[in-house]
Design a protein around this motif. Structure first.
Motif, PDB file in Angstrom:
ATOM      1  N   GLU A 285       0.806  -1.227   0.000  1.00 52.01           N
ATOM      2  CA  GLU A 285       0.000   0.000   0.000  1.00 52.01           C
ATOM      3  C   GLU A 285       0.844   1.285   0.000  1.00 52.01           C
ATOM      4  O   GLU A 285       0.529   2.241  -0.704  1.00 52.01           O
ATOM      5  CB  GLU A 285      -0.963  -0.034   1.204  1.00 52.01           C
ATOM      6  N   ARG A 288       2.074   1.628  -3.421  1.00 53.34           N
ATOM      7  CA  ARG A 288       0.947   1.803  -4.343  1.00 53.34           C
ATOM      8  C   ARG A 288       0.451   3.252  -4.354  1.00 53.34           C
ATOM      9  O   ARG A 288       0.267   3.836  -5.423  1.00 53.34           O
ATOM     10  CB  ARG A 288      -0.197   0.868  -3.938  1.00 53.34           C
ATOM     11  N   THR A 289       0.271   3.851  -3.188  1.00 56.74           N
ATOM     12  CA  THR A 289      -0.292   5.208  -3.154  1.00 56.74           C
ATOM     13  C   THR A 289       0.665   6.216  -3.798  1.00 56.74           C
ATOM     14  O   THR A 289       0.236   7.112  -4.513  1.00 56.74           O
ATOM     15  CB  THR A 289      -0.627   5.661  -1.709  1.00 56.74           C
ATOM     16  N   GLU A 292       0.597   5.568  -7.557  1.00 57.48           N
ATOM     17  CA  GLU A 292      -0.683   6.027  -8.112  1.00 57.48           C
ATOM     18  C   GLU A 292      -0.658   7.533  -8.372  1.00 57.48           C
ATOM     19  O   GLU A 292      -1.198   8.022  -9.361  1.00 57.48           O
ATOM     20  CB  GLU A 292      -1.812   5.680  -7.131  1.00 57.48           C
ATOM     21  N   ARG A 293       0.018   8.246  -7.464  1.00 59.41           N
ATOM     22  CA  ARG A 293       0.116   9.700  -7.622  1.00 59.41           C
ATOM     23  C   ARG A 293       0.800  10.050  -8.950  1.00 59.41           C
ATOM     24  O   ARG A 293       0.348  10.902  -9.700  1.00 59.41           O
ATOM     25  CB  ARG A 293       0.902  10.250  -6.429  1.00 59.41           C
TER      26      ARG A 293
END
Ligand code: SF4
Length: 305
Positions: A285, A288-289, A292-293
């Protein structure tokens, strides 16, 4: 593909609420059975938009990771766990952190053909379709670090005139095509238009008429501006080009331009993938975050592409 397998895949897709995505470099029969085919950008957006619960990604690991980054609530499966991308593996997050230290204040743009960890260390992501637009959208006084493909980076630097630091990565398949291959194809088909992917080496690109991503090649061929095309890209794209343009002729610039990783996916492996829910691709996570940005920033620049 036989009818029994087609039926089986349809049943499994329904049972698992799954959708099958195939990259333009996949074997023809895999492209034909997929729900969506396309390039990395198109597929990563489609992966996020579909309401399916399971995504079977027929491609290589970084593509399945990209789908997992954009769709954390979905299960993403890669039918062959060893299908990787040598270019994506040519830079690690640690190496990128080192590069950032050497060039403080630079903006990092990573090609989508990169690991989730590298995306997480980057400011912006891009594809070969939109790399020029992404770089052009960045403040002019900023230096840009571009990873991992030096050849796409070179193309972007030429088109934008920007101060760019290029990582020396490359696609092990696209560099197999040589200027001699293009000259030989042109001698045989003097009226053909040469379409080359920006991942090709500079001598190949210098001989090309058009430098295009796979998605752009499909659009260009459909525009009807020529009837014969020499294609300098991974040869899987020729299946999609022929299917969309049955009256045109497409000649592979080189028989060597076949990505062995892209060809690892088979129909049987897709069946096994849906039956056994394998091989699940997940991204921690925290990574991932951040990844993703950088992907979202790309999508925000070009919402309609
Ligand atoms: S064609 Fe090149 S960039 Fe694409 S997956 Fe194969 S090695 Fe990676």
């Amino acid at each position: 593909m036989n009818e029994r397998l087609t039926k089986k895949i349809e049943q499994l897709k329904e049972q698992r609420k799954a959708v099958i995505l195939a990259h333009n470099y996949q074997p023809g029969e895999i492209q034909d059975l997929a729900d969506f085919t396309g390039d990395s950008l198109g597929l990563s957006i489609q992966a996020a938009e579909t309401d399916a619960e399971v995504i079977v990604f027929c491609g290589v690991r970084f593509m399945a990771e990209t789908a997992a980054i954009l769709s954390p609530q979905k299960t993403v499966l890669l039918p062959e766990k060893t299908a990787g991308c040598p270019m994506a593996d040519m830079i690690t997050a640690e190496q990128l952190r080192g590069l950032k230290k050497q060039h403080p204040g630079a903006i990092v743009v990573c090609y989508v053909n990169s690991t989730a960890e590298v995306k997480a260390e980057s400011d912006y992501c891009c594809t070969s379709s939109n790399a020029v637009e992404v770089v052009n959208s960045l403040p002019e006084d900023k230096r840009i670090i571009f990873v991992p493909d030096q050849h796409l980076g070179q193309f972007v630097a030429e088109r934008t005139g920007r101060d760019m630091v290029l990582w020396p990565g490359y696609c092990t398949t696209h560099v197999l095509m040589t200027a001699d291959d293009i000259r030989a194809a042109k001698a045989k088909y003097p009226d053909a238009v040469v379409m080359a992917h920006p991942e090709c080496t500079e001598p190949v690109k210098e001989l090309a008429d058009e430098l295009l991503s796979t998605g752009q090649m499909l659009k260009f061929a459909a525009s009807g501006r020529a009837k014969t095309f020499i294609v300098a890209s991974e040869n899987g794209i020729i299946h999609a080009l022929k299917k969309q343009n049955p009256d045109a002729e497409f000649i592979a610039a080189s028989g060597r331009a076949i990505c062995p990783n892209m060809k690892k996916i088979t129909v049987d492996k897709i069946v096994a993938s849906l039956e056994d829910m394998q091989y699940r691709i997940t991204v921690p996570e925290e990574i991932r975050t951040r990844a993703e940005r950088s992907l979202n920033r790309m999508v925000e620049i070009l919402p309609s592409k």
